[in-house]
Design an enzyme around this catalytic site. Structure first.
Site, short mmCIF file in Angstrom:
data_model
loop_
_atom_site.label_atom_id
_atom_site.label_comp_id
_atom_site.label_asym_id
_atom_site.label_seq_id
_atom_site.Cartn_x
_atom_site.Cartn_y
_atom_site.Cartn_z
N CYS A 239 0.83 -1.20 0.00
CA CYS A 239 0.00 0.00 0.00
C CYS A 239 0.87 1.26 0.00
O CYS A 239 2.08 1.20 0.19
CB CYS A 239 -0.90 -0.01 1.23
SG CYS A 239 -1.99 -1.44 1.32
N GLY B 39 -1.13 0.58 -4.81
CA GLY B 39 -2.43 0.02 -4.44
C GLY B 39 -3.54 0.60 -5.27
O GLY B 39 -3.66 1.83 -5.36
N ASN C 166 1.00 0.77 5.65
CA ASN C 166 1.65 0.07 4.54
C ASN C 166 2.46 -1.07 5.13
O ASN C 166 3.38 -0.83 5.91
CB ASN C 166 2.55 1.03 3.75
CG ASN C 166 3.39 0.30 2.72
OD1 ASN C 166 3.03 -0.77 2.25
ND2 ASN C 166 4.52 0.90 2.37
N GLY C 167 2.15 -2.28 4.75
CA GLY C 167 2.89 -3.43 5.25
C GLY C 167 1.95 -4.56 5.58
O GLY C 167 0.80 -4.63 5.13
N TYR D 223 10.91 -4.13 -8.25
CA TYR D 223 9.63 -3.93 -8.91
C TYR D 223 8.70 -2.92 -8.24
O TYR D 223 8.06 -2.10 -8.89
CB TYR D 223 8.90 -5.27 -9.00
CG TYR D 223 7.46 -5.16 -9.48
CD1 TYR D 223 7.18 -4.88 -10.82
CD2 TYR D 223 6.39 -5.31 -8.61
CE1 TYR D 223 5.87 -4.77 -11.26
CE2 TYR D 223 5.08 -5.19 -9.04
CZ TYR D 223 4.83 -4.93 -10.37
OH TYR D 223 3.54 -4.81 -10.81
N ASP E 182 11.34 -8.12 -15.04
CA ASP E 182 11.88 -7.97 -13.68
C ASP E 182 11.72 -9.22 -12.84
O ASP E 182 12.53 -9.48 -11.94
CB ASP E 182 11.21 -6.79 -12.97
CG ASP E 182 9.72 -7.00 -12.82
OD1 ASP E 182 9.29 -7.50 -11.77
OD2 ASP E 182 8.98 -6.66 -13.76
N CYS F 288 5.89 -14.06 0.66
CA CYS F 288 6.18 -12.86 1.45
C CYS F 288 5.06 -12.67 2.47
O CYS F 288 3.88 -12.80 2.15
CB CYS F 288 6.26 -11.63 0.55
SG CYS F 288 6.47 -10.07 1.46
N CYS G 88 11.91 -13.70 -0.16
CA CYS G 88 11.19 -14.32 -1.28
C CYS G 88 12.13 -15.03 -2.23
O CYS G 88 11.71 -15.90 -2.99
CB CYS G 88 10.35 -13.28 -2.02
SG CYS G 88 11.29 -11.86 -2.66
#
Length: 527
Positions: free
Chosen positions: A23, A50, A124-125, A275, A379, A415, A469
């Site tokens: 986000c 987002g 955000n997270g 990315y 990517d 993730c 990841c």
């Protein structure tokens, strides 16, 4: 769709789910400025983080007004709605869900009344201990005689808001938001870069690992916090510094106050460089575009190819393709044309249209690629469906050879910190060798950059980056899978923190207004 670097959902096939973005948050304290419009433009710059919902909360010093809805920033707000949001403090949020359903109730900023007024918060997270936090909210509700805590949303953000709103001292007296934050923030485990506010103060906080970015900027008459430096640029704010991992900021008429609630243990997300972030953003002193170009250069050195032309999968693969062409000496060209207006849509394509697949977003320049040996740079690969369709389309357009090069290593692990990858079983990099993946894609060859080269391209020490990841080394201990926030069921939060709510509702012109204590009003636009 307003996306700063032109990337739209990773150029996916219709219906395919890839690495969805984290986000975006934005906050501003600026007396005398049109803070709602500043926040709108800040969110516009963060739209790539987002596209499910957007919201803005504004305070005029005595009450907070929140306006939010499903859709893009430009779809949610117009001159009328922005004009109704008057004040000198604002926070904004552009959401992609990694915890909780994609529904209006989970749009942010979240809002809650407190004994001193109210609080609005954007996050955000992704947290990994939401079950534990839900138990804390339930216990807090039980102790709040006459003021039970009701959590209607199903995301970790509402839990954070509820905890901040309901803290008390040893004698049972209510704490202010600024007093509650140093107590609550250490309870949170996972990734969180937050912008929040009460009626008089703007706050910001970042988790001790600093997994997601958060920066501080200065206006001529105020302050700004934002997920990326590109949002500072669009509102004319000068970059001051990053919000430090484990730092809590408060900004009001008395100035800026900084306290540390945890020791910094930096582990920024390397996928931001690959990315997530806009290419014109700087993270930890490193420009994202330059990192991506350098990844392409190193990829060319590690995985050369005999080819006539280097092309990118637009737009996310473009910087790395430029770097690959520079290092290899192979000309760079535009082999694919992108329809910039195909992105998030509420209209589902018919089966006939769906079968056209990637052509909804990309179309080959046949005269450029016919008879050419191509290096196609992207990517990352998640499931491989998009790349498979792309290789087939290029061959149908006359490409003699198609060599796929990827500027990040194979994604093998999920993730839990704000990127909604597929499950591990669905990740093509987890179950197949590179050669087998290349065969599956139909490519003449496939190669990925090495993890070390990707990290070196960021110029950030390996020990200060989260690479989970790619290598499975998570920056913190994780609870059992069923307790991870990413897998939290909607019912778990509702059951753990169920309450009767409070306040009264009125309905005026389709806008539901919840009037609560402290002179606050939360205006919620219906979906």
């Amino acid at each position: 769709m307003p996306r700063g670097d032109g990337r739209l959902n990773h150029d996916l096939l219709p219906g395919e789910k890839g690495p969805q973005d984290a986000c975006g948050v934005f906050g501003v304290w600026a007396p005398g400025e049109e803070v709602a419009k500043l926040t709108y433009f800040g969110l516009y710059a963060l739209q790539h983080r987002g596209q499910e919902s957007a919201g803005i909360a504004v305070s005029n010093g005595s009450q907070i007004l929140v306006f939010k809805d499903m859709g893009l920033v430009s779809q949610v707000f117009d001159e009328t709605s922005l004009g109704s949001l008057r004040g000198h403090i604002a926070i904004g949020h552009a959401r992609y869900s990694t915890t909780g359903a994609s529904v209006w109730e989970n749009a942010q900023p979240t809002f809650r009344a407190t004994a001193h007024g109210s609080i609005a918060l954007g996050h955000n997270g992704n947290l990994v201990n939401t079950a534990e936090l839900a138990e804390r909210v339930a216990a807090q509700s039980a102790l709040s005689a006459g003021r039970p805590t009701h959590v209607a949303a199903t995301n970790d953000t509402d839990l954070i808001t509820a905890l901040l709103a309901g803290q008390t001292d040893e004698d049972g007296g209510p704490l202010t938001v600024e007093q509650a934050a140093p107590r609550v923030l250490p309870w949170l485990q996972g990734a969180y870069s937050c912008a929040f506010m009460d009626e008089r103060t703007l706050y910001a906080a970042r988790d001790p690992q600093g997994i997601r970015p958060l920066v501080l900027g200065r206006l001529e008459r105020g302050w700004v916090v934002a997920s990326e430096t590109s949002a500072l640029d669009i509102v004319g704010a000068s970059f001051i510094r990053e919000v430090e991992p484990g730092e809590f900021l408060a900004i009001d008429e008395d100035g800026l106050r900084s306290t540390r609630f945890a020791e910094a243990r930096p582990r920024g997300c390397v996928f931001e460089y690959v990315y997530l972030a806009r290419p014109d953003t700087d993270i930890a002193g490193r420009n994202v575009y330059l990192s991506r170009v350098e990844m392409g250069r190193r990829l060319a050195a590690e995985a050369p190819a005999e080819a006539d032309l280097v092309i990118a999968t637009p737009e996310s693969g473009t910087p790395a393709a430029v770097g690959y062409a520079e290092a290899s000496g192979i000309p760079y060209g535009s082999g694919l044309v992108k329809n910039s207006y195909v992105g998030r849509t509420f209209i589902q394509p018919s089966q006939t249209i769906r079968q056209l697949g990637i052509r909804l977003k990309l179309n080959p320049l046949r005269e450029v690629i016919r008879g050419k040996r191509l290096v196609v740079v992207d990517d990352s690969i998640v499931r491989g469906n998009t790349q498979r369709a792309l290789v087939r389309m290029l061959r149908e357009a006359g490409a003699a050879e198609v060599h796929v090069r990827i500027s990040s290593p194979p994604i093998k692990w999920p993730c839990f910190f704000g990127i909604d990858f597929a499950t591990r079983a669905e990740l093509i990099g987890n179950g197949l060798t590179v050669e087998e993946i290349g065969t599956s894609l139909g490519a003449d060859s496939l190669a990925y950059i090495s993890t070390d080269s990707m990290i070196e391209a960021t110029t950030i020490p390996k020990s200060q980056l989260c690479r989970a990841c790619f290598d499975g080394e998570y920056p913190m201990d994780l609870p059992d899978p069923e307790l991870l926030g990413k897998h939290l069921l909607e019912a778990e939060v509702a059951d753990a923190a169920r309450g009767n709510g409070h306040g009264s509702k009125t309905d005026v012109d389709g806008v539901e207004t919840l009037t609560t204590g402290g002179g606050a009003a939360d205006a919620l636009r219906r979906p």
